[in-house]
Scaffold this active site. Structure first.
Site, PDB file in Angstrom:
ATOM      1  N   TYR A 166      -2.106  -0.323  10.308  1.00 16.17           N
ATOM      2  CA  TYR A 166      -2.176  -0.812   8.927  1.00 16.17           C
ATOM      3  C   TYR A 166      -0.957  -0.350   8.138  1.00 16.17           C
ATOM      4  O   TYR A 166      -0.325  -1.134   7.421  1.00 16.17           O
ATOM      5  CB  TYR A 166      -3.457  -0.314   8.259  1.00 16.17           C
ATOM      6  CG  TYR A 166      -3.580  -0.715   6.812  1.00 16.17           C
ATOM      7  CD1 TYR A 166      -3.933  -2.018   6.465  1.00 16.17           C
ATOM      8  CD2 TYR A 166      -3.346   0.205   5.783  1.00 16.17           C
ATOM      9  CE1 TYR A 166      -4.043  -2.397   5.126  1.00 16.17           C
ATOM     10  CE2 TYR A 166      -3.459  -0.164   4.465  1.00 16.17           C
ATOM     11  CZ  TYR A 166      -3.809  -1.460   4.133  1.00 16.17           C
ATOM     12  OH  TYR A 166      -3.909  -1.819   2.811  1.00 16.17           O
ATOM     13  N   SER A 225       0.848  -1.189   0.000  1.00 14.81           N
ATOM     14  CA  SER A 225       0.000   0.000   0.000  1.00 14.81           C
ATOM     15  C   SER A 225       0.881   1.235   0.000  1.00 14.81           C
ATOM     16  O   SER A 225       1.936   1.247   0.643  1.00 14.81           O
ATOM     17  CB  SER A 225      -0.902   0.022   1.235  1.00 14.81           C
ATOM     18  OG  SER A 225      -1.558   1.279   1.362  1.00 14.81           O
TER      19      SER A 225
END
Length: 246
Positions: free
Chosen positions: A155, A141
């Site tokens: 995250y 990501s």
């Protein structure tokens, strides 16, 4: 069209979103594909049927990416079903929203088990089956490189770990002619982060292109890295985020 005929790929978390798009794109370019899923059997079977419609072989394997034994079994089943493996795509992941001050340790551990340990153990299980020209591609990501707002620390750090994993593993497998790369999507229009969600306008405002990515656009990056066209690229990070971290 990139020619992946004769290649056999395993895509973790391939029942929906980016993983499903990757599985279908690999098949459309000639690869046979196995996918793993945790809960969505119906969706996984639908993806497998879509792969088969391209004329390629497909198999859907239930496996929890937080379970080391399930990972080993899934790789074994994929090898048996496809006759071997040439490409691993680590796509399975879970999200997490919340501050460190309010962190639930069990939730934190789940994120780390699936987002970090999962790719490591899938790679460990697949490596013995890869020959020269093999590929390991992980979906990270852009948040692993830049954290533009609070509440996503856990995250983001799970995705940041994948950079070192990719670079280190590329050094280990380079002598065998196996490449290891990381694709970093930005905001992508999926069920977990739809382009019409409450925070979507803010996410669009962070990008150079002023829009969300589509799962197929991320899949195109993975297909390229799976192909012979990327033969000299390893230990690299390919960011597909519409310019969010430009």
């Amino acid at each position: 069209m990139i020619d992946l005929k004769g290649k056999r790929a395993l895509v973790t978390g391939g029942s929906r979103g980016i993983g499903a798009a990757i599985a279908l794109a690999l098949a459309e370019n000639g690869a046979d594909v196995a996918i793993t899923y945790q809960y969505s059997a119906e969706k996984a079977l639908a993806v497998a049927k879509s792969v088969e419609k391209t004329g390629r072989r497909a198999v859907a394997i239930q496996a929890d990416s937080a379970d080391p034994e399930a990972i080993t079994r899934a790789v074994s089943e994929a090898v048996s079903a496809l006759g071997g493996l040439d490409v691993l795509v680590n796509s399975a992941a879970i999200g997490h929203v919340g501050t460190i001050a309010d962190l639930d340790v069990k939730q934190y551990q789940a994120v780390m088990d699936i987002n970090v340990r999962g790719p490591v153990l899938f790679a460990k299980a697949v490596i013995p089956h890869l020959a020269e020209g093999g590929r390991i591609i992980t979906v990270g990501s852009a948040l692993g490189e830049r954290v533009p707002f609070p509440g996503i620390t856990t995250y983001a750090m799970s995705k940041a770990a994948l950079t070192s994993f990719t670079r280190g593993l590329s050094r280990e497998l380079g002598p065998r002619g196996i490449t290891v790369n990381l694709v970093q999507p930005g905001a992508t229009d999926t069920d977990s982060n739809p382009a019409n969600s409450a925070g979507s306008d803010f996410q669009r405002s962070l990008t150079s292109l002023g829009r969300y990515g589509e799962p197929r656009e991320v899949a195109n990056a993975v297909v390229f890295l799976a192909s012979p066209a990327s033969s000299v690229i390893t230990g690299a990070i390919l960011t597909a985020d519409a310019g969010a971290i430009a």
